[in-house]
Motif scaffolding. Sequence first.
Motif, PDB file in Angstrom:
ATOM      1  N   ASP A 198       0.838  -1.209   0.000  1.00 59.22           N
ATOM      2  CA  ASP A 198       0.000   0.000   0.000  1.00 59.22           C
ATOM      3  C   ASP A 198       0.866   1.250   0.000  1.00 59.22           C
ATOM      4  OD1 ASP A 198      -2.231  -1.560  -0.013  1.00 59.22           O
ATOM      5  OD2 ASP A 198      -2.640  -1.382   2.146  1.00 59.22           O
ATOM      6  N   ALA A 199       1.909   1.225   0.846  1.00 54.99           N
ATOM      7  CA  ALA A 199       2.783   2.397   0.930  1.00 54.99           C
ATOM      8  C   ALA A 199       3.513   2.630  -0.380  1.00 54.99           C
ATOM      9  CB  ALA A 199       3.777   2.206   2.077  1.00 54.99           C
ATOM     10  N   TYR A 200       4.023   1.535  -0.998  1.00 60.00           N
ATOM     11  CA  TYR A 200       4.735   1.676  -2.284  1.00 60.00           C
ATOM     12  C   TYR A 200       3.788   2.232  -3.348  1.00 60.00           C
ATOM     13  CZ  TYR A 200       8.329  -1.462  -0.284  1.00 60.00           C
ATOM     14  OH  TYR A 200       9.292  -2.024   0.489  1.00 60.00           O
ATOM     15  N   THR A 201       2.535   1.726  -3.339  1.00 61.53           N
ATOM     16  CA  THR A 201       1.559   2.190  -4.332  1.00 61.53           C
ATOM     17  C   THR A 201       1.288   3.671  -4.147  1.00 61.53           C
ATOM     18  OG1 THR A 201       0.554  -0.002  -4.276  1.00 61.53           O
ATOM     19  CG2 THR A 201      -0.736   1.739  -5.306  1.00 61.53           C
ATOM     20  N   GLU A 202       1.124   4.047  -2.883  1.00 64.36           N
ATOM     21  CA  GLU A 202       0.838   5.453  -2.578  1.00 64.36           C
ATOM     22  C   GLU A 202       1.982   6.363  -3.030  1.00 64.36           C
ATOM     23  OE1 GLU A 202       0.018   7.988   1.462  1.00 64.36           O
ATOM     24  OE2 GLU A 202      -0.802   5.949   1.358  1.00 64.36           O
ATOM     25  N   GLN A 203       3.234   5.840  -2.843  1.00 67.85           N
ATOM     26  CA  GLN A 203       4.405   6.644  -3.229  1.00 67.85           C
ATOM     27  C   GLN A 203       4.673   6.561  -4.735  1.00 67.85           C
ATOM     28  OE1 GLN A 203       7.638   5.122  -0.782  1.00 67.85           O
ATOM     29  NE2 GLN A 203       6.372   5.311   1.039  1.00 67.85           N
TER      30      GLN A 203
END
Lengths: 157, 411
Positions: free
Chosen positions: B250-255
Motif C-alpha cells: 500500500d505504501a509503495y503504491t501510494e508513493q
Amino acid sequence: MPSSADARSRRSRRVLLAELGVTALGMLVCSRVSGETPADFLVVVHPDHPSESAARGFLADAFLKRTTRWPGGEAIKPVDLRADSRVRKAFSARVLNRSVAAVRSYWQQRIFSGRGVPPPELDSDEAVVRYVISHPGAVGYVSGGAKLERARVLGVT
Amino acid sequence: MGRYPGRALSRHTGRAVRRGTAGWLAFQLLAAPAQAEDPGEFESPIDIHGFVSQGAIKTSDNDYLGESERGSLEFTEVGLNFTKSFGPDLRVGFQLFARDIGPLGNYQPQFDWYYLDYRFADWFGVRAGRTKLPFGLYNENSDIDAARVPVLLPQSLYPLRNREVLLAQTGAELYGRLPLGALGALEYRLYGGTIFLDTSNASPQLSSFTVPYIVGGRLMWQPIDGLSFGGSVQKLRFDFDYTPTAAQIDAYTEQGVLPPDFDGRIWAQIPAWLWIGSIEYLVGEWQFAVEYGRSHYEARTSLLTPTIHSKNEGYYAMASYRVRPWFSPGVYYSVLRSDFENRTGISEFQHDVAISARFDINPHWLVKLEAHAMHGTAGLDPALNDVADAKGLNDLEPNWAVFVAKTTAYF
C-alpha cells in the motif's frame, strides 16, 4: 710509629683490594668475551648441508616459515627449542629480532587463521642435534657447549 | 566499518557440517598412509590446536554486542583446528568454531576455515576452500584473542557484528612473498569466490540472499624487520528478494514506486567495495598500528526509487608494550563514521578510547581487562537497543562506557 699489627692490617687491605680488582677485571673481560663470541647459541644443520653460512635475514624467514627452501632447492626443516629455553631467547633476539613472546604471538595468528604451524619444539640440545643429523634440510640451534656429533655449524652473516 | 546484512548461519552450518563430516573422513583416509610412510621421530602427524574464551561485558548505557547494560556473559568463543602437511608444499586443514556473543552465534558450530594449500614456490602458492579474508592487518585474526593485547579490536574497522560476512570466503586464493633485496619483501594475497549466508533466522519476508561474488586482495610491503605498509581492497555484491507485506505494498503504491511488473516480490542488489590502508611497526616489545578504511555501498531495487548510496569511514591508532612476559598494556583510539553523507547526529559517529591490560598467567592461559570511553552511537545495533532503525540511535545516550573482562585458554 706504626705497630706491626697496623702494618699487617694495611697489607691485608691492599691484598683484599688487589683481589677485588683482579676479580672485577676478570668479570669485565669475561663479559666482553661472552658478548663478542656467539657462545649463547650455535646454528646447526645437517652434515650434508652445502653452505658454510647463511644470512641472518634468511634464517629469520626460515624459522618464521616465510622462506621454505634453501638456495639449492632443498626444503628447510627448522626446529626450535622450548619457549622457556635461555638459548632460544638468545637466538630469537639476535636472529629473529623479536622476543620469544612476540614469536609466539606471530604463530598464534598463523595457527588459528589457517596459515601455518610453527616448527617443532624440542626439549634439549641433544634432541635438536639428533633431529638435525637425521633430517636433510634441517636447521636448529643449540647452546655453545653442546655436543654436536655430526651436525655442522652454520655461520650467521 | 560498514553495515552488512546477515544473520546466524544455522542452515549453512548444517550443510557445512555435513560437508565437513565427509571432509573429515577423507582427511583421515589421506592422513593414515602418510603417517605410515613417515612416522617422523619428532613430527606430529597432525597438528592440533584449540582455544576456549569466556568474557563478560558491561556498559554504563546502551546495549553493545549483547544486553550489556545489565551486564552480559554472552561472550564465548571456542575453536579447534587440525592441520596436516604432506611434504613441504602441500597442506590441508580445517577449524571448527562456535561462539555466543549477544544475539550472534548461539554456540552453533561451523567450519571457520578449511583448505587445501599448495605452495609451488615461496613467491606463488594456491589455497582453495573456505579461507579467511586478508583485509587490513587483523581481519584474519579477529577471533584470535591470544594474538593481541586488546579484547575488542577497533570496531571501526573490525566489527564483531559483521564477522559472519567479513571473515571468510569460499573459493580460491593466490599468495606469495617476493624478496626485494635491500628494499625488503612484498607479500601479496589475491582471492575470489563467494560467501554462504544463512537466512533461516532472518525475516520470513526474505526469500533469498546470496553473494554472487567477492574478489579482493592485499599487498604488504615490509621494507625492514617489523615494519609493514599495506593496502587491501575488496569488492562484493549482495543479492536478495523479499516479499513485501500488504501494508508495504500500500505504501509503495501510494508513493508510486511499485514497479508495473510487480509479481509479489521485490529484488535488491547491494554492490559494495571496501579498502583499508595499513601501517604496522613491531620493534622490541612495542607494537604500533595505524589504519584507515572506507566502504561504499549502493542499494538498487526493483522499486522505482533512485539508487541509494552509503559511505562509511573508519580509522584508528593503536599501541601496546610487553612490560614483562606476563604483562602487556595497550591503548587505542578508534573512530567510526557510518553513512556519513546521509546521517546526522550522534548516530553518525562513534569515538572509542580504549585501554587494555593483558596478563599471561602461563604460556597457555591469559586474562584481559579493558575499558572504553565511547562518544556517539554509530555501529550500535538498533534491534538490541529497541529502536526502529539507525535514525533511532540518535535517541540513545551519546557518552557511555564499556568494561570487558575475558579469559582465554589455548594450546
